[in-house]
Enzyme design. Structure first.
Site, mmCIF file in Angstrom:
data_model
loop_
_atom_site.group_PDB
_atom_site.id
_atom_site.type_symbol
_atom_site.label_atom_id
_atom_site.label_comp_id
_atom_site.label_asym_id
_atom_site.label_seq_id
_atom_site.Cartn_x
_atom_site.Cartn_y
_atom_site.Cartn_z
ATOM 1 N N ASP A 141 5.815 26.903 29.023
ATOM 2 C CA ASP A 141 4.552 27.415 29.568
ATOM 3 C C ASP A 141 3.594 27.841 28.466
ATOM 4 O OD1 ASP A 141 2.824 28.203 31.697
ATOM 5 O OD2 ASP A 141 3.424 30.277 31.401
ATOM 6 N N SER A 150 -1.735 29.825 35.776
ATOM 7 C CA SER A 150 -0.850 28.723 36.155
ATOM 8 C C SER A 150 -0.649 28.721 37.665
ATOM 9 C CB SER A 150 0.510 28.868 35.472
ATOM 10 O OG SER A 150 0.364 28.878 34.068
ATOM 11 N N GLN A 169 1.594 20.655 34.457
ATOM 12 C CA GLN A 169 1.184 21.933 35.023
ATOM 13 C C GLN A 169 -0.249 21.841 35.523
ATOM 14 O OE1 GLN A 169 0.235 25.914 32.846
ATOM 15 N NE2 GLN A 169 2.435 25.968 33.296
#
Length: 289
Positions: free
Chosen positions: A196, A216, A266
């Site tokens: 991430d 996110s 993502q």
């Protein structure tokens, strides 16, 4: 600051129920990679022999970094070659995150191909070329002191401005500097933790100086080869598209031998700021999502 060993040390409360520890942090919201990694670790602890080959997840609410997280694992399937798990993460009685993971028995054979690694400077050259560890508080706080993270500046781009504004880097070398178990599942969870790192910010590379609210929304991973987070990994991050207040980011992870070991995707909120946001700044604030 907690080590990755501390982050992934879950307490089993009953069949399929785990408590993930709170991790000391200077930010109030839980780092998304921590949520992904702890949920994956919970799923791993309910599977024997097989290793995760893909995961898909959604961030539903912001996590509270000062509180433990409750993880409930559902056994969706246990087959001969594959297994599937779903993990529901909750805090303060509310569902904040859902993860689905598929596990595959290692050792099966089939055709192979992979994208080649990009031709970029190695980690040592990145330091000499002006890279080095991220230091801007907008990108990173001392959360990751056990990780050696080195940026690769790009010709024609103002790397200092990218760090200062959090507008992303296309290539990053990283490795864990502490001791880790040899267990492959642990390295996979460790990679999920760092996957991430700055990923959605690659959607800002083409939009230098634009102030946005960034958070996110989902996170997906595919694992192709054995991973060692205590050895250098190259993270290539690009953004295929952005629009309508969201951005899409894709990551490819290579080892020093140039082998593609994992991929990430993502989608994140990337909403233009039109009015002052509440405390937490323009980046990663979930309160107005």
């Amino acid at each position: 600051m907690a080590s990755i060993m501390d982050v992934l040390e879950l307490q089993e409360e009953g069949a399929g129920h785990f408590i993930a520890p709170a991790v000391p942090s200077q930010i109030s919201r839980t780092f998304g990679g921590q949520v992904v990694a702890q949920a994956l670790r919970a799923a791993q602890l309910t599977v024997s022999e097989k290793q995760v080959h893909s995961l898909h997840s959604y961030f539903l609410r912001p996590g509270d970094s000062s509180s433990p997280m409750s993880l409930q694992v559902e056994t969706v399937r246990d087959g001969r070659s594959f297994a599937a798990r779903q993990v529901r993460a909750s805090q303060h009685g509310k569902l904040i995150f859902i993860l689905s993971a598929s596990f595959h028995l290692p050792g099966e054979q089939g055709p192979e191909h992979a994208d080649p690694a990009p031709e970029v400077p190695g980690p040592q050259e990145a330091v000499r070329g002006g890279g080095g560890k991220l230091h801007s508080p907008r990108i990173i706080l001392p959360e990751w002191q056990d990780w050696d993270i080195r940026l690769i500046p790009e010709p024609g781009r103002d790397s200092a401005a990218a760090e200062r504004t959090g507008s992303g880097f296309r290539y990053i070398w990283f490795r864990y500097t502490g001791a880790v178990p040899a267990e492959q599942s642990f390295h996979q969870a460790g990679l999920a933790y760092m996957s991430d790192m700055t990923l959605i910010r690659s959607a800002l590379i083409e939009h230098q100086g634009v102030e946005v609210q960034l958070a996110s929304l989902d996170h997906c991973m595919w694992f192709f080869r054995p991973i060692h987070v205590d050895e250098w990994l190259l993270y290539e991050q690009v953004s295929p598209a952005a629009g309508g207040g969201t951005g899409l980011a894709q990551g490819k992870l290579y080892n020093r031998a140039g082998e593609l070991v994992a991929m990430t995707m993502q989608e994140g909120l990337m909403r233009t700021v039109e009015k002052p946001l509440r405390a937490g700044g323009a980046h990663g604030n979930w309160q107005d999502v």
